[in-house]
Design an enzyme around this catalytic site. Structure first.
Site, mmCIF file in Angstrom:
data_model
loop_
_atom_site.group_PDB
_atom_site.id
_atom_site.type_symbol
_atom_site.label_atom_id
_atom_site.label_comp_id
_atom_site.label_asym_id
_atom_site.label_seq_id
_atom_site.Cartn_x
_atom_site.Cartn_y
_atom_site.Cartn_z
ATOM 1 N N HIS A 104 6.405 -4.759 0.572
ATOM 2 C CA HIS A 104 6.176 -3.397 0.070
ATOM 3 C C HIS A 104 6.143 -2.367 1.194
ATOM 4 C CE1 HIS A 104 4.104 -5.385 -3.655
ATOM 5 N NE2 HIS A 104 5.416 -5.456 -3.709
ATOM 6 N N CYS B 203 12.031 9.791 6.491
ATOM 7 C CA CYS B 203 12.354 11.137 6.021
ATOM 8 C C CYS B 203 12.820 11.108 4.565
ATOM 9 C CB CYS B 203 13.457 11.745 6.904
ATOM 10 S SG CYS B 203 13.885 13.428 6.385
ATOM 11 N N CYS C 251 15.259 16.564 11.076
ATOM 12 C CA CYS C 251 15.849 17.598 10.193
ATOM 13 C C CYS C 251 14.808 18.568 9.639
ATOM 14 C CB CYS C 251 16.605 16.947 9.026
ATOM 15 S SG CYS C 251 15.520 16.261 7.757
HETATM 16 C C1 BV8 Z 1 10.246 -2.911 -9.150
HETATM 17 C C2 BV8 Z 1 2.897 -0.418 -1.755
HETATM 18 C C3 BV8 Z 1 12.224 -2.655 -10.330
HETATM 19 C C4 BV8 Z 1 2.328 0.932 -1.864
HETATM 20 C C5 BV8 Z 1 2.719 -1.539 -3.902
HETATM 21 C C6 BV8 Z 1 7.913 -6.316 -14.942
HETATM 22 C C7 BV8 Z 1 6.829 -6.341 -15.783
HETATM 23 C C8 BV8 Z 1 5.863 -5.350 -15.735
HETATM 24 C C9 BV8 Z 1 5.966 -4.298 -14.814
HETATM 25 C C10 BV8 Z 1 7.047 -4.291 -13.986
HETATM 26 C C11 BV8 Z 1 8.019 -5.277 -14.045
HETATM 27 N N1 BV8 Z 1 8.954 -4.996 -13.103
HETATM 28 C C12 BV8 Z 1 8.625 -3.842 -12.471
HETATM 29 C C13 BV8 Z 1 7.443 -3.401 -12.981
HETATM 30 C C14 BV8 Z 1 6.727 -2.209 -12.576
HETATM 31 C C15 BV8 Z 1 5.830 -2.467 -11.370
HETATM 32 C C16 BV8 Z 1 4.718 -3.397 -11.704
HETATM 33 O O1 BV8 Z 1 4.775 -4.583 -11.381
HETATM 34 N N2 BV8 Z 1 3.684 -2.852 -12.296
HETATM 35 C C17 BV8 Z 1 2.513 -3.669 -12.604
HETATM 36 C C18 BV8 Z 1 1.256 -2.978 -12.108
HETATM 37 C C19 BV8 Z 1 2.487 -3.930 -14.088
HETATM 38 N N3 BV8 Z 1 6.585 -2.981 -10.252
HETATM 39 C C20 BV8 Z 1 7.305 -2.142 -9.509
HETATM 40 O O2 BV8 Z 1 7.426 -0.966 -9.766
HETATM 41 C C21 BV8 Z 1 8.027 -2.733 -8.289
HETATM 42 N N4 BV8 Z 1 9.385 -2.302 -8.343
HETATM 43 O O3 BV8 Z 1 10.012 -3.914 -9.749
HETATM 44 O O4 BV8 Z 1 11.396 -2.242 -9.246
HETATM 45 C C22 BV8 Z 1 13.202 -1.615 -10.551
HETATM 46 C C23 BV8 Z 1 14.381 -2.016 -11.119
HETATM 47 C C24 BV8 Z 1 15.311 -1.076 -11.370
HETATM 48 C C25 BV8 Z 1 15.075 0.276 -11.049
HETATM 49 C C26 BV8 Z 1 13.884 0.650 -10.463
HETATM 50 C C27 BV8 Z 1 12.925 -0.300 -10.213
HETATM 51 C C28 BV8 Z 1 7.435 -2.215 -7.007
HETATM 52 C C29 BV8 Z 1 6.060 -2.758 -6.829
HETATM 53 C C30 BV8 Z 1 5.513 -2.366 -5.451
HETATM 54 C C31 BV8 Z 1 4.441 -1.315 -5.617
HETATM 55 N N5 BV8 Z 1 3.822 -1.025 -4.311
HETATM 56 N N6 BV8 Z 1 2.203 -1.280 -2.684
HETATM 57 C C32 BV8 Z 1 0.962 1.019 -1.256
HETATM 58 O O5 BV8 Z 1 0.384 -0.019 -0.862
HETATM 59 O O6 BV8 Z 1 0.464 2.138 -1.163
HETATM 60 S S1 BV8 Z 1 1.939 -2.654 -4.901
HETATM 61 C C33 BV8 Z 1 0.315 -2.807 -4.487
HETATM 62 O O7 BV8 Z 1 -0.179 -3.799 -5.379
HETATM 63 C C34 BV8 Z 1 0.012 -3.349 -3.118
HETATM 64 O O8 BV8 Z 1 1.139 -3.735 -2.380
HETATM 65 C C35 BV8 Z 1 -0.810 -4.588 -3.452
HETATM 66 O O9 BV8 Z 1 -0.792 -5.521 -2.475
HETATM 67 C C36 BV8 Z 1 -0.073 -4.988 -4.649
HETATM 68 C C37 BV8 Z 1 -0.483 -6.097 -5.488
HETATM 69 O O10 BV8 Z 1 -1.822 -5.998 -5.718
HETATM 70 P P1 BV8 Z 1 -2.735 -7.146 -5.079
HETATM 71 O O11 BV8 Z 1 -2.331 -7.332 -3.657
HETATM 72 O O12 BV8 Z 1 -2.663 -8.308 -5.951
HETATM 73 O O13 BV8 Z 1 -4.126 -6.438 -5.072
HETATM 74 P P2 BV8 Z 1 -5.196 -6.411 -6.256
HETATM 75 O O14 BV8 Z 1 -6.254 -5.450 -5.860
HETATM 76 O O15 BV8 Z 1 -4.481 -6.230 -7.562
HETATM 77 O O16 BV8 Z 1 -5.793 -7.889 -6.287
HETATM 78 C C38 BV8 Z 1 -6.538 -8.372 -5.190
HETATM 79 C C39 BV8 Z 1 -6.961 -9.780 -5.570
HETATM 80 O O17 BV8 Z 1 -7.684 -10.325 -4.467
HETATM 81 C C40 BV8 Z 1 -7.895 -9.838 -6.771
HETATM 82 O O18 BV8 Z 1 -7.379 -10.766 -7.708
HETATM 83 C C41 BV8 Z 1 -9.231 -10.323 -6.203
HETATM 84 O O19 BV8 Z 1 -9.855 -11.255 -7.065
HETATM 85 C C42 BV8 Z 1 -8.814 -11.021 -4.941
HETATM 86 N N7 BV8 Z 1 -9.794 -10.984 -3.844
HETATM 87 C C43 BV8 Z 1 -10.632 -9.974 -3.505
HETATM 88 N N8 BV8 Z 1 -11.331 -10.337 -2.392
HETATM 89 C C44 BV8 Z 1 -10.894 -11.583 -2.045
HETATM 90 C C45 BV8 Z 1 -9.925 -11.993 -2.973
HETATM 91 N N9 BV8 Z 1 -9.306 -13.190 -2.900
HETATM 92 C C46 BV8 Z 1 -9.650 -13.997 -1.875
HETATM 93 N N10 BV8 Z 1 -10.575 -13.673 -0.941
HETATM 94 C C47 BV8 Z 1 -11.215 -12.486 -0.996
HETATM 95 N N11 BV8 Z 1 -12.146 -12.183 -0.061
HETATM 96 ZN ZN ZN Z 2 14.989 14.113 8.381
#
Ligand code: BV8
Ligand code: ZN
Length: 239
Positions: free
Chosen positions: A119, A127, A149
């Site tokens: 990601h 840019c 730019c």
């Molecule tokens: C795309 C960068 C296609 C930005 C991030 C299919 C079905 C449904 C939805 C979709 C699908 N396909 C696409 C989608 C839409 C979307 C999506 O998946 N939405 C979800 C929410 C339903 N996906 C996208 O848009 C992706 N693009 O598929 O494009 C496409 C095709 C054609 C045309 C256009 C597009 C792009 C996804 C990337 C988004 N960017 N991050 C930024 O960081 O600012 S995602 C973001 O979530 C972070 O990267 C993060 O890492 C990631 C995943 O979350 P997790 O890492 O799992 O974090 P979370 O808090 O959820 O969970 C933490 C876990 O840790 C918990 O379970 C907790 O219990 C556990 N935990 C906590 N402490 C501990 C622990 N475990 C162990 N030890 C601990 N101490």
């Molecule tokens: Zn530029």
């Protein structure tokens, strides 16, 4: 769970091709807020609502305020024992590939080198108009401008609704499809396409292991679901 840890430890010792997927939970013990945990809100806004191209075009100043806040928070965060354990695993199994959803750079900071940042990176800017990109850890202005730019810069991360770099996604799919062991660590298994890699690995014959604090949609399909803190469990798995 002790029996599972011993079994997974033995499997890791003998494995050649190890593929690991990490999420925000791996950085939690470094003090980095997770995306969907209780600490995941910022000004009562959800990360998912801000990590969006529409949010950026609507209010770039607010989105940059969110990213500058995260960069300032991350500036003081150090890799934790989960990051260090995974770097040690790579040293033990050089063919290991570490795919991370995290943008914090903490795996590199811990010494992992075979890392794919699916990601992008919060430390890189690009840019919105030209091909300018730069790695920059210093504090940025409210609305950073391109040195080349003059147009607005954005964080070089993949926002929701944006596609992952095709080459990056291909490498992740290939790694999962050819892995002996696939480990998914510290991720809620909700964000696609990363969340589907465990199932893909399993369908191609890998032993699949999940390490996570809470159950996830992948917990029922993996061979070993080790519930707990990534640092604690990885310390037991990787001496
Ligand atoms: C795309 C960068 C296609 C930005 C991030 C299919 C079905 C449904 C939805 C979709 C699908 N396909 C696409 C989608 C839409 C979307 C999506 O998946 N939405 C979800 C929410 C339903 N996906 C996208 O848009 C992706 N693009 O598929 O494009 C496409 C095709 C054609 C045309 C256009 C597009 C792009 C996804 C990337 C988004 N960017 N991050 C930024 O960081 O600012 S995602 C973001 O979530 C972070 O990267 C993060 O890492 C990631 C995943 O979350 P997790 O890492 O799992 O974090 P979370 O808090 O959820 O969970 C933490 C876990 O840790 C918990 O379970 C907790 O219990 C556990 N935990 C906590 N402490 C501990 C622990 N475990 C162990 N030890 C601990 N101490
Ligand atoms: Zn530029």
């Amino acid at each position: 769970m002790i029996a599972s840890i011993q079994t997974v430890k033995a499997l890791l010792d003998g494995a050649d091709r190890i593929a690991v997927l990490t999420g925000a939970g791996v950085s939690a013990e470094s003090g980095v807020p997770t995306f969907r945990g209780a600490d995941g809100l910022w000004k009562d806004l959800r990360a998912e609502d801000l990590a969006h191209p529409e949010a950026f075009s609507r209010d770039p100043r607010l989105v940059w305020e969110f990213y500058n806040w995260r960069r300032s928070l991350l500036a003081d965060c150090k890799p934790n024992r989960a990051h260090h354990a995974l770097a040690a695993l790579e040293a033990h199994a050089p063919s290991m590939l570490l795919m991370t959803q995290n943008v914090d750079g903490l795996h590199h900071a811990a010494g992992s080198s075979n890392v794919i940042e699916m990601h992008g990176s919060i430390w890189r800017v690009k840019c919105t108009h030209c091909s300018y990109t730069a790695e920059d850890h210093s504090p940025l202005p409210e609305l950073p401008r391109c040195n080349s730019c003059g147009e607005m810069l954005r964080p070089d991360v993949v926002w929701f609704g944006e596609q992952l770099e095709p080459g990056i996604l291909h490498s992740c799919v290939e790694s999962a499809a050819h892995a002996d062991i696939f480990m998914t660590i510290g991720t809620s298994g909700l964000v696609q396409p990363a969340a589907s890699l465990a199932d893909l690995a399993k369908r191609h014959g890998a032993v699949t292991v999940e390490i996570n604090l809470d159950p996830t949609p992948n917990s029922g399909l993996v061979d070993f679901s080790l519930q707990g803190k990534a640092g604690e469990i990885l310390d037991k798995l990787i001496p």
